[in-house]
Design a protein around this motif. Structure first.
Motif, PDB file in Angstrom:
ATOM      1  N   LEU A 150       0.866  -1.176   0.000  1.00 16.90           N
ATOM      2  CA  LEU A 150       0.000   0.000   0.000  1.00 16.90           C
ATOM      3  C   LEU A 150       0.903   1.227   0.000  1.00 16.90           C
ATOM      4  O   LEU A 150       1.838   1.337   0.808  1.00 16.90           O
ATOM      5  N   ALA A 151       0.650   2.153  -0.928  1.00 21.46           N
ATOM      6  CA  ALA A 151       1.499   3.339  -1.046  1.00 21.46           C
ATOM      7  C   ALA A 151       0.642   4.567  -1.323  1.00 21.46           C
ATOM      8  O   ALA A 151      -0.524   4.457  -1.697  1.00 21.46           O
ATOM      9  N   ARG A 152       1.258   5.735  -1.108  1.00 21.73           N
ATOM     10  CA  ARG A 152       0.578   6.988  -1.439  1.00 21.73           C
ATOM     11  C   ARG A 152       1.288   7.639  -2.622  1.00 21.73           C
ATOM     12  O   ARG A 152       2.512   7.769  -2.641  1.00 21.73           O
ATOM     13  N   ASP A 153       0.495   8.041  -3.606  1.00 24.21           N
ATOM     14  CA  ASP A 153       1.018   8.708  -4.795  1.00 24.21           C
ATOM     15  C   ASP A 153       1.225  10.183  -4.467  1.00 24.21           C
ATOM     16  O   ASP A 153       0.255  10.913  -4.190  1.00 24.21           O
ATOM     17  N   LEU A 154       2.489  10.629  -4.476  1.00 24.04           N
ATOM     18  CA  LEU A 154       2.780  12.017  -4.132  1.00 24.04           C
ATOM     19  C   LEU A 154       2.226  13.001  -5.149  1.00 24.04           C
ATOM     20  O   LEU A 154       2.037  14.182  -4.840  1.00 24.04           O
ATOM     21  N   HIS A 155       1.943  12.534  -6.357  1.00 22.03           N
ATOM     22  CA  HIS A 155       1.409  13.440  -7.384  1.00 22.03           C
ATOM     23  C   HIS A 155      -0.086  13.669  -7.197  1.00 22.03           C
ATOM     24  O   HIS A 155      -0.582  14.771  -7.437  1.00 22.03           O
TER      25      HIS A 155
ATOM     26  N   GLN B 272      -1.837  12.322  -4.310  1.00 22.33           N
ATOM     27  CA  GLN B 272      -2.158  12.146  -2.890  1.00 22.33           C
ATOM     28  C   GLN B 272      -3.176  11.023  -2.656  1.00 22.33           C
ATOM     29  O   GLN B 272      -3.782  10.945  -1.591  1.00 22.33           O
ATOM     30  N   GLU B 273      -3.349  10.152  -3.629  1.00 21.85           N
ATOM     31  CA  GLU B 273      -4.257   9.023  -3.478  1.00 21.85           C
ATOM     32  C   GLU B 273      -3.486   7.771  -3.073  1.00 21.85           C
ATOM     33  O   GLU B 273      -2.304   7.614  -3.393  1.00 21.85           O
ATOM     34  N   LEU B 274      -4.189   6.872  -2.374  1.00 23.72           N
ATOM     35  CA  LEU B 274      -3.599   5.584  -2.046  1.00 23.72           C
ATOM     36  C   LEU B 274      -3.632   4.678  -3.271  1.00 23.72           C
ATOM     37  O   LEU B 274      -4.614   4.669  -4.025  1.00 23.72           O
ATOM     38  N   VAL B 275      -2.553   3.919  -3.459  1.00 17.05           N
ATOM     39  CA  VAL B 275      -2.470   2.995  -4.591  1.00 17.05           C
ATOM     40  C   VAL B 275      -1.961   1.647  -4.089  1.00 17.05           C
ATOM     41  O   VAL B 275      -1.363   1.552  -3.009  1.00 17.05           O
ATOM     42  N   ALA B 276      -2.211   0.624  -4.876  1.00 22.20           N
ATOM     43  CA  ALA B 276      -1.686  -0.718  -4.590  1.00 22.20           C
ATOM     44  C   ALA B 276      -0.555  -1.003  -5.569  1.00 22.20           C
ATOM     45  O   ALA B 276      -0.715  -0.813  -6.774  1.00 22.20           O
TER      46      ALA B 276
END
Length: 463
Positions: free
Chosen positions: A26-31, A33-37
């Motif tokens: 589980l990560a956060r997209d800095l561009h 700000q959404e959570l991504v898998a």
């Protein structure tokens, strides 16, 4: 790996799962700000080249898909990790628990909820199977189905995830087949590397049976690969029949598409093909075995009764007496008594006829007949105790427009006339009708089954 940044963009929050060279993060997209898998495939000790092929295929497939119930493709890149190099696939994150997690937490599903889930998942499958490059998921099971936002009488939002086993029409052409899936949810043909839309239908049916019973499909009893669950559920008979139709081992008997499955679920009275799921007539000793690709019919010999054994014994004594008489007559002729020469001729004739009838009687009570039917031919094996005589094939062309006649014994015809007797077991009318149903359903209309006198007729169900 928490707080590590991949591609200077994705901040790792936590690890969601790990197995055999793969990790899901589980990560956060800095561009955005959404959570991504993020799925990682690492070139480590557990790495196999088939894994890379499937990983790349998953990425390519998700790029082409756009459905609210399927994760969105976001990014794909190579990575360096402390354990080795690898690739990363970034997808939209769906904050929901899997059906597997719901079941383990004690949640149960009502009949209405099972139907809602079935309809939602069949709509997803209709979308996947309707793609120009047809997409077969190949690993539908409770852990790959997510459920969120349950409210009131609604089962909630349904999602299908994990396309790591996916196969497309383009991938099937000119390439080797990788057998993937999960035991208990895989249809018989998938074990042989064959995958069609109906394969996903089977997996979905097995998943719904798990929801209804709370037991893994592999733990349930089976008969000729058919899952038996009806005795441990309290469901409408129409829904039970529909689930059995979904999980028919034979492709020819199973619902062929998501559209057909939806139609049958909404209109239970149209489930005409369920007539193929017939019980063997009580007392019948004929055995049927089916593995999805082949149908085997084992016809036992006639039961030996006291009087049958008595008359065979009398017949044997009579034939031996005739043989002795013929032998004495032959000796007389050799010694010059030509007056008995005509008796020798008649003696040999009667001895030959007698032993022929005796052999037929012995065969009647001792020989098994095994009939194998597949998509290309029908073959027969005659079995005696300790001896096997193979007779194959008796029909080696495409089975279209061929006729199988049934009347007391079985016979095959390609020109509307008897061609080869297959068995001498005396069939009863219920057995004739049962076999007609089974053979017609298995062959999907490629073999027309009628009785020799046209009294019992089974018209194959058109699909």
């Amino acid at each position: 790996m928490a707080s590590k940044i991949l591609k200077e963009r994705y901040v790792i929050q936590k690890q969601l799962s790990k197995n055999a060279g793969r990790r899901t993060l589980l990560a956060r997209d800095l561009h955005t700000q959404e959570l991504v898998a993020i799925k990682l495939l690492i070139f480590g000790e557990d790495f196999h080249w088939d894994n890379l092929k499937l990983f790349e295929r998953e990425a390519q497939t998700l790029q082409l898909l756009s459905h609210p119930a399927i994760p969105r493709y976001l990014d794909y890149f190579d990575v360096d990790t402390p354990t080795g190099k690898g690739f990363a696939l970034v997808q939209s994150y769906i904050p929901a628990k899997s059906l597997e997690e719901w079941l383990k937490s004690g949640r149960t599903f009502s009949e209405a909820e099972i139907k809602q889930l079935a309809k939602a998942l069949l709509e997803i499958l209709r979308y996947l199977h309707g793609q120009q490059a047809q997409v077969i998921h190949r690993d539908i099971k409770p852990s790959n189905i997510l459920l969120a936002n349950r409210s009131g009488n609604s089962v909630g939002d349904v999602y299908l995830v994990d396309f790591g086993s996916v196969q497309t029409l383009a991938a099937r052409k000119g390439s080797t087949i990788t057998v993937v899936g999960t035991y208990g949810y895989m249809p018989p043909e998938q074990f042989g590397g064959r995958n069609v839309p109906a394969s996903d239908i089977y997996s979905l049916g097995a998943t719904l049976i798990y929801l209804a019973t709370g037991r893994h499909p592999a733990e349930l009893s089976q008969d000729n690969l058919q899952i038996h669950f009806e005795s441990i559920v309290n469901l409408n008979p129409d829904l039970i029949d529909w689930l059995k139709w979904m999980t028919q081992p034979s492709l020819n008997r199973r619902l062929a598409s998501a559209g057909e499955a939806l139609k049958a679920l909404k209109n239970p009275r149209q489930q005409t093909d369920i007539s193929a799921i017939r019980q063997k007539p009580f007392g019948s000793r004929i055995e049927l075995k089916e593995d999805g690709e082949n149908l085997e019919i084992l016809i036992p010999p006639k039961r030996l009764t006291f009087w049958s054994a008595f008359w065979i014994f009398i017949g044997t004594l009579f034939c031996l007496g005739l043989a002795l008489w013929a032998f004495i007559c032959i000796i007389d002729v050799i010694l010059g008594n030509l007056e008995v020469s005509f008796i020798v001729v008649f003696s040999i004739f009667f001895v030959g006829s007698g032993f022929s009838l005796l052999w037929e009687a012995i065969t009647l009570f001792s020989r098994d007949t095994k009939i194998n039917i597949d998509c290309n031919q029908i073959s027969v094996t005659h079995l005696w105790p300790g001896y096997k005589c193979q007779v194959t094939p008796i029909m080696n062309k495409n089975l279209n427009n061929n006729i199988m006649y049934i009347r007391h014994s079985l016979a095959i015809s390609g020109q509307e006339k008897f061609y080869k007797t297959l068995g001498i077991y005396q069939l009863t009318p219920p057995e004739i009708e049962w076999l007609a149903n089974e053979i017609s359903a298995f062959s999907a209309g490629k073999i027309t089954v009628v009785s020799a006198d046209n009294k019992y007729v089974k018209i194959p169900t058109a699909k």
